[in-house]
Design an enzyme around this catalytic site. Structure first.
Site, mmCIF file in Angstrom:
data_model
loop_
_atom_site.group_PDB
_atom_site.id
_atom_site.type_symbol
_atom_site.label_atom_id
_atom_site.label_comp_id
_atom_site.label_asym_id
_atom_site.label_seq_id
_atom_site.Cartn_x
_atom_site.Cartn_y
_atom_site.Cartn_z
ATOM 1 N N ASP A 69 0.850 -1.184 0.000
ATOM 2 C CA ASP A 69 0.000 0.000 0.000
ATOM 3 C C ASP A 69 0.894 1.245 0.000
ATOM 4 O OD1 ASP A 69 -2.902 1.056 0.477
ATOM 5 O OD2 ASP A 69 -1.809 1.900 2.180
ATOM 6 N N HIS A 95 -7.486 -6.642 0.951
ATOM 7 C CA HIS A 95 -6.401 -5.676 0.788
ATOM 8 C C HIS A 95 -5.239 -5.912 1.748
ATOM 9 C CE1 HIS A 95 -4.435 -1.962 -0.265
ATOM 10 N NE2 HIS A 95 -4.501 -1.505 0.980
#
Length: 290
Positions: free
Chosen positions: A105, A271
């Site tokens: 990320d 995620h």
């Protein structure tokens, strides 16, 4: 959590860096994303240590227990170039001149900037759930804008995001619905809670995004124009239950113009794959880094 790892706060060029490290063998630094801290790696780092690596897990600048330098008009202290220099400085303090870097990320932006700016230091690179900042911004369409609207909200200079988030950080970050102690692990969740409850940390995390759409983009544009590419072998990983493929197609193809050598694959996960698929992730990292 992190059995046999050492937890310290180290001075790196005048900035406090909170870091946990353990294991022995070739060094790898793991860089978390937003709004996590280094404890997101609690189920991955010990597996890598058992596989024969020295594993270093810092809180990124501004996040968790690490330092939060005063910003400027261009958000330069929170640029990925500044964060990357701090990663190199941290590894020097710990005695590692050459190392692999893994980022997820927001941490993926710091990771690839470390590889671009310090090719003599980075032996291998892993980017997870990310593409270069300039690629994300240039490919931004209505679907991205709708799904990732928080990028623009976080980046507003008038700082409405600080006021909204700090009014009820636990609701904003879904601390008791999606990001529960059961989902994150109790100790990781407690560290996450301490971070999001700190207004200084919230502000610093948002500075990361403000740098992202400004100075980080400009640095990417300059590197691309100069023909600079990532020299070391690179692995791109992505969560198949997230939206990276839907937004960008094959992530490996996006990275191909930035890297001399790149491969990649998806991992069945949401995620936060370090928390949701730690065994498969650790196996993929070990195979690539070994």
């Amino acid at each position: 959590m992190f059995e046999d790892f050492v937890l310290k706060e180290l001075d790196v060029a005048g900035i406090r860096t909170r870091v946990r490290y353990g294991g022995s063998g070739p060094a790898v630094v793991l860089l978390h994303g937003h709004p996590r801290t280094h404890t997101t790696w609690y189920a991955v780092a010990p597996r890598l240590a058992d596989a024969g690596f020295t594993v270093v897990c810092p809180d990124l600048r501004g996040y968790g227990g690490s330092g939060k330098p005063v910003t400027d008009a261009d958000h330069t202290p929170y640029s990925k170039r500044a964060m990357a220099a701090e990663v190199v400085g941290l590894m020097e303090v710990l005695g590692h001149q050459r190392f692999a870097v893994v980022g997820h990320d927001r941490g993926s932006y710091v990771a690839y900037r470390t590889a671009l700016d310090h090719p003599d230091r980075v032996a291998k690179l892993v980017v997870m759930d990310g593409v270069p900042v300039v690629e994300a911004l240039e490919r931004c369409g209505s679907e991205f804008a709708a799904a990732w609207w928080h990028w623009w909200f976080f980046a507003q200079s008038a700082k409405p995001a600080e006021r909204v988030i700090c009014a009820d950080p636990e609701t904003w970050y879904e601390a008791w619905t999606k990001n529960t102690p059961q989902a994150l692990g109790p100790e990781n969740h407690a560290d996450f809670l301490a971070a999001i409850r700190n207004p200084a940390t919230v502000h610093a995390m948002l500075e990361d995004y403000r740098a992202g759409i400004g100075i980080d983009r400009h640095n990417d544009e300059a590197d691309r124009a100069a023909g600079r590419r990532i020299e070391c072998p690179t692995l791109a990983l992505w969560s198949t239950d997230d939206d990276l493929e839907r937004l960008y197609g094959d992530p490996v193809e996006v990275w191909r113009s930035w890297c001399h050598q790149v491969e990649g694959h998806g991992i069945k996960s949401g995620h936060h794959m370090a928390e949701q698929a730690p065994e498969e992730l650790a196996n993929s990292l070990s195979a690539f880094l070994g």
